[in-house]
Enzyme design. Structure first.
Site, mmCIF file in Angstrom:
data_model
loop_
_atom_site.group_PDB
_atom_site.id
_atom_site.type_symbol
_atom_site.label_atom_id
_atom_site.label_comp_id
_atom_site.label_asym_id
_atom_site.label_seq_id
_atom_site.Cartn_x
_atom_site.Cartn_y
_atom_site.Cartn_z
ATOM 1 N NE ARG A 143 -2.386 -1.351 3.483
ATOM 2 C CZ ARG A 143 -1.830 -0.585 4.391
ATOM 3 N NH1 ARG A 143 -1.901 0.736 4.285
ATOM 4 N NH2 ARG A 143 -1.225 -1.104 5.434
ATOM 5 C CE1 TYR A 198 0.104 -5.899 -1.900
ATOM 6 C CE2 TYR A 198 -0.907 -3.858 -1.139
ATOM 7 C CZ TYR A 198 -0.450 -5.134 -0.882
ATOM 8 O OH TYR A 198 -0.548 -5.660 0.379
ATOM 9 C CE LYS A 221 -6.638 -3.688 4.193
ATOM 10 N NZ LYS A 221 -6.551 -4.060 5.596
ATOM 11 C CG HIS A 245 -7.371 -3.206 9.763
ATOM 12 N ND1 HIS A 245 -6.047 -2.854 9.956
ATOM 13 C CD2 HIS A 245 -7.360 -4.166 8.799
ATOM 14 C CE1 HIS A 245 -5.284 -3.569 9.136
ATOM 15 N NE2 HIS A 245 -6.041 -4.373 8.437
ATOM 16 C CB SER A 253 -1.083 -3.842 7.868
ATOM 17 O OG SER A 253 -2.205 -3.056 7.548
ATOM 18 C CB CYS A 288 0.088 -6.848 13.802
ATOM 19 S SG CYS A 288 1.364 -5.619 13.484
ATOM 20 C CG ASP A 324 -7.856 -7.196 6.372
ATOM 21 O OD1 ASP A 324 -6.895 -7.063 7.144
ATOM 22 O OD2 ASP A 324 -8.072 -6.419 5.419
ATOM 23 N NE ARG A 339 -0.478 -8.577 2.171
ATOM 24 C CZ ARG A 339 -1.035 -8.259 3.332
ATOM 25 N NH1 ARG A 339 -2.167 -8.818 3.713
ATOM 26 N NH2 ARG A 339 -0.470 -7.375 4.124
ATOM 27 C CD GLU A 376 1.004 -23.438 23.002
ATOM 28 O OE1 GLU A 376 -0.031 -23.420 23.715
ATOM 29 O OE2 GLU A 376 1.713 -24.456 22.843
HETATM 30 N N1 GTP Z 1 5.574 -14.213 16.882
HETATM 31 C C1 GTP Z 1 4.339 -14.245 16.402
HETATM 32 N N2 GTP Z 1 4.129 -13.928 15.111
HETATM 33 C C2 GTP Z 1 2.874 -13.953 14.645
HETATM 34 C C3 GTP Z 1 1.767 -14.325 15.476
HETATM 35 N N3 GTP Z 1 0.625 -14.259 14.732
HETATM 36 C C4 GTP Z 1 1.029 -13.850 13.489
HETATM 37 N N4 GTP Z 1 2.376 -13.676 13.426
HETATM 38 C C5 GTP Z 1 3.164 -13.298 12.215
HETATM 39 O O1 GTP Z 1 2.789 -12.004 11.796
HETATM 40 C C6 GTP Z 1 2.788 -11.884 10.374
HETATM 41 C C7 GTP Z 1 1.492 -11.319 9.861
HETATM 42 O O2 GTP Z 1 0.407 -12.032 10.354
HETATM 43 P P1 GTP Z 1 -1.045 -11.983 9.704
HETATM 44 O O3 GTP Z 1 -1.921 -12.840 10.565
HETATM 45 O O4 GTP Z 1 -0.959 -12.352 8.277
HETATM 46 O O5 GTP Z 1 -1.387 -10.431 9.792
HETATM 47 P P2 GTP Z 1 -2.734 -9.617 9.486
HETATM 48 O O6 GTP Z 1 -2.988 -8.802 10.708
HETATM 49 O O7 GTP Z 1 -3.809 -10.525 9.032
HETATM 50 O O8 GTP Z 1 -2.257 -8.644 8.301
HETATM 51 P P3 GTP Z 1 -2.974 -7.807 7.123
HETATM 52 O O9 GTP Z 1 -3.511 -8.772 6.127
HETATM 53 O O10 GTP Z 1 -1.797 -7.021 6.575
HETATM 54 O O11 GTP Z 1 -3.987 -6.870 7.681
HETATM 55 C C8 GTP Z 1 3.058 -13.286 9.836
HETATM 56 O O12 GTP Z 1 4.397 -13.368 9.406
HETATM 57 C C9 GTP Z 1 2.803 -14.176 11.016
HETATM 58 O O13 GTP Z 1 3.557 -15.358 10.962
HETATM 59 C C10 GTP Z 1 2.021 -14.686 16.835
HETATM 60 O O14 GTP Z 1 1.130 -15.022 17.623
HETATM 61 N N5 GTP Z 1 3.323 -14.630 17.249
HETATM 62 O O1 OAA Z 2 -4.760 -4.088 1.993
HETATM 63 C C1 OAA Z 2 -3.729 -4.748 1.878
HETATM 64 O O2 OAA Z 2 -2.899 -4.537 0.990
HETATM 65 C C2 OAA Z 2 -3.503 -5.895 2.794
HETATM 66 C C3 OAA Z 2 -3.945 -5.656 4.164
HETATM 67 O O3 OAA Z 2 -4.820 -6.307 4.685
HETATM 68 C C4 OAA Z 2 -3.307 -4.558 4.919
HETATM 69 O O4 OAA Z 2 -2.353 -3.933 4.440
HETATM 70 O O5 OAA Z 2 -3.773 -4.319 6.058
HETATM 71 MN MN MN Z 3 -5.399 -5.559 6.674
#
Ligand code: GTP
Ligand code: OAA
Ligand code: MN
Length: 627
Positions: free
Chosen positions: A90, A233, A242, A262, A284, A286, A309, A401, A529
């Site tokens: 983004r 993208y 978004k 979000h 994002s 996280c 999301d 992605r 966990e």
């Molecule tokens: N250490 C740790 N890493 C985590 C955990 N949960 C997710 N991650 C890592 O964080 C990164 C992003 O996690 P996602 O679950 O894809 O993030 P999201 O919040 O859905 O992201 P967007 O799609 O960008 O909004 C990945 O590389 C995961 O492996 C956790 O509980 N512990």
């Molecule tokens: O919108 C995107 O490109 C992917 C996403 O979920 C974020 O960045 O939070």
């Molecule tokens: Mn997102």
């Protein structure tokens, strides 16, 4: 109402401002005609979401080199797309909220006066689709016709966007029928900004991933319009996500009494068979997708996926806060997704998936960092170059992605697409913080919960352009996604809370899976966990409802923390002292956080609700007392 006849007649050609006028009439056919007159595509194709159309588009993209078919024996119906190396995330610096009044966009959004932005966009959109096909994509966010759902129409010159929108939203002829019969819809225009014919009529060859160095992701909150230029993208180009479901929908929600957030959505079932619905906002990359698909390590517990999301929340007639996932698919982060961390995602991705910017194996399958413990000996990296582990650079882009239908997820909840949504029991806020922020804390009431959301801070990730790891404030995980003044959003949260039955208001929690020890290792194992933390939250819900009488929490300056023994860590191999460190609240560091919060609040002037200022004062006093 404006009509075609009201269009300014002085312009020699259709301008972008003309398109806005016509959009306001609600006449989708006139609007499509006007967008075509502005952008000058070679032809116009109306999309109906059919499999036949999808197949034809995929074949076209395979021919053009945009999609690389993966080996159907290993990954049936799946493709790899490699973006332009400069079009991978983004573009927050090029994202604009063009409200009439600058103050309505607030200090955290880029603002340009709407007419000035229209003139600027007019110069880039004029002729931007020359030589290309313009696709018209009627889509619904949320189940078609549902009481919490909304309609949109995206025109785009990118077949990658059309096929991705077909996965991420509900595209159908029925949506077009609704739009034609007068239902409100959001007009969204997207162009990759790479015409195949120049103004002089000269043709140029196409490339696999057309885009433009100049990019705009522009939103007009008053006219509910989206104009996106120059990027293919996902977050910049799939305008239902978004741009609509967060930035425009947050403004709709402000005006109509609901919330666009979000957030992931899950259903948790306890060993007693009781069901709870939770929403969680993390910035994002996280952990939303991971928590949404969590497979609990605790026996007897079950977590089912509703969304990963975005969630739309609305007070229901029964006083609960009802939530839907407006999307129909997942656009998830690939790196870090493996059988040990997220087995449900791995199963979801077994077929019919579009991968973008991951690595390719010699066998014709995909790979990314974290898919397997050891990398394969030879790969083609995300840019198309040969790669071996010795190269030292990542094989997949950190923001690579997958795009896949939600229905393919083995943990998808029964009724995940119920148009009425689910009643929320708890709301969770979190960020990526190596220090300070405890593993989990419970807010003492709604106002405190809103304060927790307003003060999320997190280390930056690869999901947006910018410096990865830099700490920034990301209130409600909505910093890049709120279509109006962020402090007004906090006030709106307080109003929505007041509209709920006090006995049915969700409990609010804050979490941090990412706290590290002095050597930089994660203190908490995370992933499956995290069910232990969910279990504590659910126990707290039971206690609040009088279903349990044991003491579950102790008061700390930042909220309620798990009492000794209340967080189940049985069988967890935590290093000595790790749990204490995970739950530690250091008054001095927190007083510094409070100073930063005050500075942050000051940027919003007097729009910060008094209740949040009071909460900050309360936090300071409690920290001083605990020193
Ligand atoms: N250490 C740790 N890493 C985590 C955990 N949960 C997710 N991650 C890592 O964080 C990164 C992003 O996690 P996602 O679950 O894809 O993030 P999201 O919040 O859905 O992201 P967007 O799609 O960008 O909004 C990945 O590389 C995961 O492996 C956790 O509980 N512990
Ligand atoms: O919108 C995107 O490109 C992917 C996403 O979920 C974020 O960045 O939070
Ligand atoms: Mn997102």
């Amino acid at each position: 109402m404006t009509t075609l006849a009201d269009r300014p007649t002085t312009a020699a050609r259709t301008t972008l401002a003309d398109v806005t006028h016509i959009a306001a009439t609600g006449d989708v056919h006139a609007w499509v005609e006007a967008v075509a007159a502005l952008t000058e595509p070679a032809d116009v194709v109306w999309c109906d979401g059919s499999d036949e159309q999808r197949r034809a588009l995929v074949a076209r993209m395979v021919d053009a080199g945009t999609l690389l078919p993966l080996d159907p024996a290993l990954r049936p119906g799946s493709y790899l797309a490699r973006s332009d190396p400069a079009d991978v995330a983004r573009v927050e610096a090029r994202t604009f909220i063009c409200s009439r009044d600058r103050a309505d966009a607030g200090p955290t959004n880029n603002w340009v006066e709407p007419d000035a932005m229209r003139r600027e966009l007019d110069t880039v959109f004029a002729g931007s689709m020359r030589g290309r096909t313009m696709y018209v994509v009627p889509f619904s966010m949320g189940p078609v016709g549902g009481p919490l759902s909304q309609l949109g129409v995206e025109v785009t010159d990118s077949p990658y966007v059309v096929v991705s929108m077909g996965v991420m939203t509900r595209v159908s002829r029925v949506v077009l029928d609704l739009v034609e019969s007068g239902a409100p819809w959001v007009p969204a225009v997207h162009s990759v900004g790479a015409p195949l014919v120049d103004a002089a009529g000269e043709r140029r060859p196409d490339v696999a991933w057309p885009c433009n160095e100049t990019k705009y992701v522009s939103h007009f909150p008053e006219t509910r319009e989206i104009w996106s230029f120059g990027s293919g993208y996902g977050g910049n180009a799939l305008l239902g996500k978004k741009c609509f479901a967060l930035r425009i929908a947050s403004v709709m929600g402000r005006d109509e009494g609901w919330l666009a957030e979000h957030m992931l959505l899950i259903r948790v079932t306890s060993p007693q068979g009781r069901r709870y619905h939770l929403a969680a906002a993390f910035p994002s990359a996280c952990g939303k997708t991971n928590l949404a698909m969590l497979q609990p390590t605790l026996p007897g517990w079950r977590v089912e996926t509703i969304g990963d999301d975005i969630a739309w929340l609305r007070p229901g007639p029964d006083g609960t806060l009802r939530a839907i996932n407006p999307e129909a698919g997942f656009f998830g982060v690939a790196p870090g997704t493996g059988v040990t961390t997220n087995p449900a995602a791995i199963a979801t991705l077994a077929r019919d998936t579009i991968f973008t910017n991951v690595a390719l194996t010699p066998e014709g399958d995909v790979w990314w960092e974290g898919l397997t413990p050891e990398p394969p000996a030879h790969l083609t990296d995300w840019t198309g170059l040969p790669w071996t582990p010795a190269d030292g650079r990542p094989a997949a882009h950190p923001n690579s992605r997958f795009t896949v239908a939600a229905a393919q997820c083995p943990t998808i909840a029964d009724g995940w697409d119920d148009p009425e949504g689910v009643p929320l029991d708890a709301i969770v806020f979190g960020g990526r913080r190596a220090t300070n922020v405890p593993l989990v804390a419970q807010a003492q009431g709604w106002e405190h919960g809103v304060f927790m959301g307003a003060t999320i801070s997190s280390e930056r990730t690869a999901a947006a352009e910018g410096l990865v790891g830099e700490l920034r404030r990301d209130p409600f995980a909505m910093l890049p996604f709120c279509g109006y003044d962020m402090a007004d959003h906090w006030a709106h949260w307080l109003r929505v809370g007041a509209a709920l039955d006090p006995d049915k208001r969700p409990l609010v929690f804050g979490v941090n899976w990412f706290r590290k020890d002095d050597e930089g290792r994660f203190l908490w194992p995370g992933f499956g966990e995290n069910a232990r933390v969910l279990a504590w939250m659910v126990d707290q819900l039971d206690r609040a409802r009088g279903l349990r009488t044991d003491a579950g929490a102790v008061v700390s300056p930042v909220g309620l923390l798990p009492a000794a023994g209340a967080l189940d860590v049985d069988g967890l191999d935590l290093p000595e002292g790790a749990l204490e460190q995970l739950l530690d609240v250091d008054p001095d560091s927190w007083l510094r956080e409070a100073d930063l919060t005050e500075e942050f609040f000051a940027t919003f002037g007097d729009r910060v609700p008094a209740a949040l200022r009071a909460r900050l004062a309360h936090l300071r006093e409690a920290l001083e007392r605990s020193r």
